[in-house]
Enzyme design. Structure first.
Site, PDB file in Angstrom:
ATOM      1  N   SER A 129       0.827  -1.210   0.000  1.00  0.00           N
ATOM      2  CA  SER A 129       0.000   0.000   0.000  1.00  0.00           C
ATOM      3  C   SER A 129       0.854   1.248   0.000  1.00  0.00           C
ATOM      4  CB  SER A 129      -0.906   0.027   1.227  1.00  0.00           C
ATOM      5  OG  SER A 129      -1.635   1.244   1.242  1.00  0.00           O
ATOM      6  N   ASN A 187      -7.868  -1.878   2.532  1.00  0.00           N
ATOM      7  CA  ASN A 187      -8.584  -1.113   1.510  1.00  0.00           C
ATOM      8  C   ASN A 187     -10.035  -0.861   1.903  1.00  0.00           C
ATOM      9  OD1 ASN A 187      -6.170  -1.349   0.118  1.00  0.00           O
ATOM     10  ND2 ASN A 187      -7.180  -1.608  -1.842  1.00  0.00           N
ATOM     11  N   GLU A 190      -9.962   1.911   4.119  1.00  0.00           N
ATOM     12  CA  GLU A 190      -9.670   3.085   3.268  1.00  0.00           C
ATOM     13  C   GLU A 190     -10.972   3.628   2.640  1.00  0.00           C
ATOM     14  OE1 GLU A 190      -6.422   2.436   0.320  1.00  0.00           O
ATOM     15  OE2 GLU A 190      -7.912   2.957  -1.190  1.00  0.00           O
TER      16      GLU A 190
HETATM   17  C1  6PG Z   1      -3.224   1.426  -1.587  1.00  0.00           C
HETATM   18  C2  6PG Z   1      -4.496   1.622  -2.342  1.00  0.00           C
HETATM   19  C3  6PG Z   1      -4.383   0.990  -3.687  1.00  0.00           C
HETATM   20  C4  6PG Z   1      -5.408   1.491  -4.681  1.00  0.00           C
HETATM   21  C5  6PG Z   1      -6.673   0.687  -4.718  1.00  0.00           C
HETATM   22  C6  6PG Z   1      -7.949   1.376  -4.430  1.00  0.00           C
HETATM   23  O1  6PG Z   1      -3.313   0.846  -0.519  1.00  0.00           O
HETATM   24  O2  6PG Z   1      -2.180   1.856  -2.085  1.00  0.00           O
HETATM   25  O3  6PG Z   1      -5.572   1.071  -1.665  1.00  0.00           O
HETATM   26  O4  6PG Z   1      -4.368  -0.373  -3.518  1.00  0.00           O
HETATM   27  O5  6PG Z   1      -5.554   2.821  -4.718  1.00  0.00           O
HETATM   28  O6  6PG Z   1      -6.622   0.160  -5.980  1.00  0.00           O
HETATM   29  O7  6PG Z   1      -8.612   1.615  -5.577  1.00  0.00           O
HETATM   30  P1  6PG Z   1     -10.156   1.786  -5.844  1.00  0.00           P
HETATM   31  O8  6PG Z   1     -10.609   2.979  -5.058  1.00  0.00           O
HETATM   32  O9  6PG Z   1     -10.128   2.078  -7.317  1.00  0.00           O
HETATM   33  O10 6PG Z   1     -10.865   0.549  -5.524  1.00  0.00           O
END
Ligand code: 6PG
Length: 481
Positions: A129, A187, A190
């Site tokens: 990440s 994620n 996130e």
């Molecule tokens: C990270 C992010 C990375 C990416 C994902 C999310 O941890 O660096 O989470 O993995 O940005 O692909 O993307 P989406 O919002 O497009 O699902």
């Protein structure tokens, strides 16, 4: 001819940046390979300082690597990954290590690890990440795979990971798919965090009439306190940005339909299978889905809403502080739910995941890095069997301080007709969790009524079924099956 201690396959931006990061660390020599050789040549000539060894076939790639050979593959998740693994297993030998650093679905990683292990080669799924910038300067890394593979891989990954309070943001998460599982949950959190921030922005904008640039200052201020985090920091920058073409705030010319690549959906699907309510994360995923339905949104745009003229959020500064507290409390819930999913996943798949270590490696490099992650580590250090993160003393204090404001903000949002799905579902989850009694008792009654699904009682052992029809109201004990 073996000269490199690590190789990278797949030289799109994440792969190139990781390769450059690896090459910049003492003791690493990096072999690079890409399906189209022009990309390999371009990377090597653009970065002579990296001392890359360009390879043009898998045979050459394997021959260039010292043993045990270690390859990091950074290709499109899915079939691309399987194809590269196929090629590498043909040229690698038992004891060598293949690392998939993409966002793979953890069940694919479990499958791949099992298949590759049969050849004697180690397969490690590693969540990485931090986006492009993190890949180059120091990501947070979540590797799974065998302890044997970690012995070789650990020092290499530690050399490129972000450093938080003197510690590298990488740990051996657990066997086979554990690393990708934890990255998936990262994620999911996130997604929740981003949605909560977006709801806070929307409430402040519509509640106080402040401009995006003014709200950027509020976020910048928040970033100096307990909410300090990468996502709050970048939100201020996004809101500050002006569109060069129109002179408008950029956020006002960006189409309001949020995309996604799938990891949020995986988190929710997995949590549903595990029976873990990750409602904040789920609402964040659904909010993106709703935003991306223009036809439905257009059809519904004339539906009645409240008279928002009549909505007065009161003193703007007090309202903004309430939103800050609601955001903080909801964020705690998102992490608490995420850790619940990690616990359940670990149990289901037999992984020994140290929750405190996970919080530690999320302190730097990754997208959800935040000041309060230290408190999560402390909470699990104090009580490794903590049943819900939100019940640890540090988080209880936040709930005490935030809950009144949180309720007011959710009520305000409902009154004003402003969607705040992540704020409100997090609050409902919190109230559900702390309730003495839930109306689940009634649901059990309904289930028994129409399906004789039986229920348990608060005052007696056993399983019961009521004969609901007619004037008979007997309760009969039945066998538990
Ligand atoms: C990270 C992010 C990375 C990416 C994902 C999310 O941890 O660096 O989470 O993995 O940005 O692909 O993307 P989406 O919002 O497009 O699902």
């Amino acid at each position: 001819m073996a000269q490199a201690n690590i190789g990278v396959v797949g030289l799109a931006v994440m792969g190139s940046n990781l390769a450059r990061n690896l090459a910049s660390r003492e003791g690493n020599t990096v072999a690079v390979y890409n399906r189209s050789p022009e990309k390999t040549d371009a990377l090597v000539s653009e970065h002579p300082e990296a001392g890359f060894i360009a390879t043009k076939s898998y045979e050459e790639f394997a021959a260039t690597l010292s043993k045990p050979r270690t390859a990091l593959i950074m290709v499109q998740a899915g079939r691309g990954t399987d194809a590269v693994i196929d090629e590498l297993t043909k040229v690698f030998e038992p004891g060598d290590i293949i690392v998939d650093g993409g966002n793979a679905l953890f069940t694919d990683t479990i499958r791949r690890e099992k298949a590759v292990r049969e050849t004697g080669i180690n397969f490690v799924g590693a969540g990485i990440s931090g986006g492009e910038e993190g890949a180059l300067n120091g990501p947070s890394i979540m590797p799974g795979g065998s302890a044997e593979a970690w012995e070789t891989l650990g020092p290499i990954l530690k050399s490129i990971a972000a450093v938080a309070e003197g510690e590298p943001c990488v740990t051996h998460v657990g066997t086979d798919g554990a690393g990708h599982f934890v990255k998936m949950i990262h994620n999911g959190i996130e997604y929740a965090d981003m949605q909560l921030i977006a709801e806070a922005y929307d409430l402040i904008r519509r509640g106080t009439g402040k401009t995006p640039a003014e709200i950027a200052e509020i976020f910048a201020e928040w970033n100096k306190g307990e909410l300090e985090s990468y996502l709050i920091e970048i939100t201020a920058e996004v809101l500050r940005q002006t569109d060069a073409d129109t002179g408008k705030p950029l956020v006002d010319v960006i189409l309001d339909q949020a995309g996604s690549k799938g990891t949020g959906v995986w988190t929710v699907q997995t949590a549903l299978d595990l029976g873990i309510p990750v409602s904040g994360i789920a609402e964040a995923v659904f909010a993106r889905s709703l935003s991306s339905k223009p036809a439905q949104r257009a059809a519904a745009s004339a539906l009645p809403g409240p008279d928002s003229e009549g909505w007065n959020p009161g003193d703007p500064d007090a309202f903004i502080e309430g939103v800050r507290l609601a955001l903080y409390a909801s964020k705690v819930i998102a992490y608490s739910q995420g850790f619940d999913a990690i616990v359940a996943g670990a149990e289901q798949y037999g992984w020994d995941i140290q929750k405190g270590e996970i919080a530690k490696i999320w302190r730097g490099g990754c997208i959800i890095r935040a000041r309060f992650l230290n408190r999560i580590t402390e909470a699990y250090a104090e009580n490794p069997d903590l049943v819900a993160l939100v019940t640890a003393p540090f988080f209880v204090e936040i709930m005490e301080r935030a809950q009144t404001a949180w309720r007011n903000v959710v009520a305000d949002a409902a009154r004003a007709g402003i969607p705040a799905p992540a704020f409100s579902s997090s609050l409902s989850y919190y109230d559900g969790l702390r309730a003495d009694r839930l109306p689940a008792a009634l649901v059990q009654g309904q289930r028994d009524f129409f399906g004789a699904h039986t229920y348990k009682r608060v005052d007696k052992e056993g399983t019961f079924h009521t004969l609901w029809s007619g004037d008979r109201t007997e309760v009969s004990a039945v066998d538990a099956h």
